[in-house]
Write a protein that holds these residues in place. Structure first.
Motif, PDB file in Angstrom:
ATOM      1  N   ASN A  27     -62.577  -6.136  73.780  1.00 54.88           N
ATOM      2  CA  ASN A  27     -63.753  -5.423  73.270  1.00 54.88           C
ATOM      3  C   ASN A  27     -64.340  -4.422  74.276  1.00 54.88           C
ATOM      4  N   ARG A  28     -63.540  -4.005  75.251  1.00 53.45           N
ATOM      5  CA  ARG A  28     -63.980  -2.991  76.200  1.00 53.45           C
ATOM      6  C   ARG A  28     -62.979  -1.842  76.183  1.00 53.45           C
ATOM      7  N   ARG A  29     -63.408  -0.687  76.622  1.00 57.48           N
ATOM      8  CA  ARG A  29     -62.552   0.497  76.692  1.00 57.48           C
ATOM      9  C   ARG A  29     -62.841   1.188  78.005  1.00 57.48           C
ATOM     10  N   THR A 154     -66.428   2.362  77.185  1.00 57.14           N
ATOM     11  CA  THR A 154     -67.544   1.468  77.484  1.00 57.14           C
ATOM     12  C   THR A 154     -67.728   1.261  78.980  1.00 57.14           C
ATOM     13  N   ASP A 155     -66.652   1.455  79.759  1.00 56.75           N
ATOM     14  CA  ASP A 155     -66.698   1.204  81.199  1.00 56.75           C
ATOM     15  C   ASP A 155     -66.013   2.344  81.949  1.00 56.75           C
ATOM     16  N   LYS A 187     -71.386   1.237  78.792  1.00 54.75           N
ATOM     17  CA  LYS A 187     -72.105   0.039  79.224  1.00 54.75           C
ATOM     18  C   LYS A 187     -72.255  -0.038  80.735  1.00 54.75           C
TER      19      LYS A 187
END
Length: 245
Positions: A27-29, A154-155, A187
């Motif tokens: 669930n992260r990119r 997201t990161d 995020k």
């Protein structure tokens, strides 16, 4: 007191906290940002601000960046690489002329030259220290913000040179831009310590070449201070990147 003593004192008074970073986390990119790993800053003898002799911190940064970039592109993960590029004759105080267009100083180091042909990589030339500001377009849009949004990032994992100058300016501004909702979905911003470096200008050298004592820039403590200030503003410091086998 040696610069090692000074760094030890900084570590004792202002310890840093590091974490592992897994770009494949569920669930992260993740997106990799490479700051200014160009000849004028990282190739020995390539310019006024390049290392005059081989430098372990700089060479480690380049080798770690190559490993990360190879893994990111193999997985189809996005990469953005800044290239410091200046109009010839237009100064950037307090620094001497550097990375002027057409000199070759503004080109990626040989180990990363392949990124120019990499389909996962976005190249951004900037004419100022702060890459986020340098990515502003005439219409008010921003190349970094667009890249983050278009790739659903997201990161951010940030590497490059100099830890306490261009890297820090980019990270601090990006943290503010995130909080200002300029990059919806972003995020966290991570900084890989071994993937960053800065230049070394001992006080005695600064005085000998006429810059004055106030221009002193010892490499180890200034690298440490850059990491400290980024962490103090909310960046996550990384000492290990978990890469796929």
């Amino acid at each position: 007191m040696t610069t090692r003593d000074l760094t030890d004192d900084l570590e004792a008074a202002m310890p840093l906290a590091f974490t592992d970073f897994d770009p494949a986390a569920t669930n992260r990119r993740a997106g990799l940002v490479i700051v200014d790993e160009v000849n004028g800053f990282a190739t020995v003898g390539a310019g006024a601000l390049a290392p005059p002799v081989p430098n372990e911190q700089v060479s480690t940064m380049v080798s770690e960046t190559v490993i990360l970039a190879r893994h990111f592109t193999a997985q189809g993960w996005p990469i953005l690489a800044f290239q410091d590029t200046h109009i010839p004759g237009k100064p950037e105080p307090p620094y001497p002329p550097h990375c002027e267009a057409g000199t070759g100083e503004e080109e990626l180091v040989p180990e990363l030259k392949w990124l120019e042909q990499d389909s996962n990589t976005t190249l951004v030339r900037k004419d100022c220290i702060n890459g986020f500001i340098g990515a502003m377009r005439a219409d008010g849009s921003n190349a970094v913000a667009d890249w983050v949004t278009e790739n659903g990032i997201t990161d951010l994992l940030v590497v490059g040179i100099c830890t306490d100058i261009c890297v820090m300016d980019f990270v601090l501004t990006s943290l503010s831009a995130r909080n200002h909702d300029m990059m919806p979905g972003l995020k966290d911003i991570y900084v890989y310590g071994k993937g960053c470096s800065t230049f070394d200008l001992p006080r005695e050298t600064a005085e000998q070449i006429g810059y004055g004592a106030a221009a002193a820039h010892p490499q180890e403590p200034t690298h440490y201070m850059g990491l400290y200030f980024m962490a103090s503003r909310g960046a996550q410091l990384v000492n290990k990147v978990v890469l796929p086998a």
